[in-house]
Design an enzyme around this catalytic site. Structure first.
Site, PDB file in Angstrom:
ATOM      1  CB  VAL A  56      -0.947   0.010   1.217  1.00 35.77           C
ATOM      2  CG1 VAL A  56      -1.831   1.252   1.187  1.00 35.77           C
ATOM      3  CG2 VAL A  56      -1.802  -1.254   1.236  1.00 35.77           C
ATOM      4  CE  LYS A  57       4.484   5.078  -4.914  1.00 34.45           C
ATOM      5  NZ  LYS A  57       4.636   5.106  -6.379  1.00 34.45           N
ATOM      6  CB  VAL A  58       0.647   5.692   2.590  1.00 33.01           C
ATOM      7  CG1 VAL A  58      -0.011   6.747   3.443  1.00 33.01           C
ATOM      8  CG2 VAL A  58      -0.085   4.361   2.684  1.00 33.01           C
TER       9      VAL A  58
END
Ligand code: G3P
Length: 215
Positions: A86-88
């Site tokens: 998950v890219k945040v």
């Protein structure tokens, strides 16, 4: 150093995979839009299609910027496939979300990182990867590779396990410089990876060997 490809283009991902040097994929909303992937269902399906091509981590970016929204989107992305990371974004609620995901065993990639302080914060929150954008720093006359070196020093001194994922790579020299600076991963356009192949003396030498082989 691991090689990731920075694209949502399935043909390019397959080409890099076929070359035998691909360790993963990073995407972002701009790269998805470039491929004309629209609508939530199509976007989620596209991530799964990417996961079916590669054997390494695939970064899928959240669009939400509030804590609850990031958690909801990130958990849905993580449920898609075991290889999804998950890219945040590096924002206040993003850091909180990275800590939440870390505690739940969900891998994260903290993106849009432009300073050593931001990288320190991402590591404190337990990010799996931190993504310093070196090309965009170079674009404003700030030394992008210098940032990789600074983060490497900080992570080594303090034993942080967050992997430095050098992003916004524009050319093959960036890849070589990232390797020298101790980046754990370089995420690159396919053109920068294949440009590593090239040297005029290789072409000249091969032509000579092939000519001599006929004698
Ligand atoms: O991984 C981040 C990257 O996609 C940004 O690259 O070339 O848009 O600065 P660029």
């Amino acid at each position: 150093m691991k090689f990731f490809i920075d694209t949502a283009n399935l043909a390019q991902i397959k080409e890099a995979q076929d070359l035998g040097v691909l360790d993963g994929v990073t995407t972002n909303p701009s790269l998805m839009a470039k491929e004309g992937i629209k609508g939530q269902n199509n976007i989620l399906k596209h991530y799964v299609d990417i996961c079916k091509i590669v054997t390494g981590d695939v970064s899928a970016e959240v669009i939400a910027t509030d804590f609850e929204g990031i958690i909801k989107e990130g958990e849905a992305l993580a449920d898609l496939h075991e290889r999804i990371v998950v890219k945040v974004p590096m924002i206040r609620d993003g850091v909180k979300a990275i800590k939440y995901f870390t505690d739940k065993g969900i891998k994260t990639n903290c993106t849009l990182v432009f300073s050593a302080g931001q990288a320190l914060l991402a590591a404190k929150a337990g990010a799996t990867y931190v993504s310093p954008f070196i090309g965009r720093l170079d674009d404003i006359s700030v030394d992008g590779i210098g940032l990789i070196e600074d983060i490497r020093t900080i992570y080594d001194v303090h034993g942080f396990e967050t992997e430095i994922l050098a992003a916004s790579i524009r050319h093959p020299l960036h890849i070589v410089q990232c390797a020298k600076a101790g980046a754990d991963v370089a995420t690159c356009p396919l053109s920068a990876i294949t440009a590593l192949l090239n040297h005029p003396l290789t072409d000249k030498g091969l032509a000579q060997f092939l000519a001599d082989a006929k004698k």
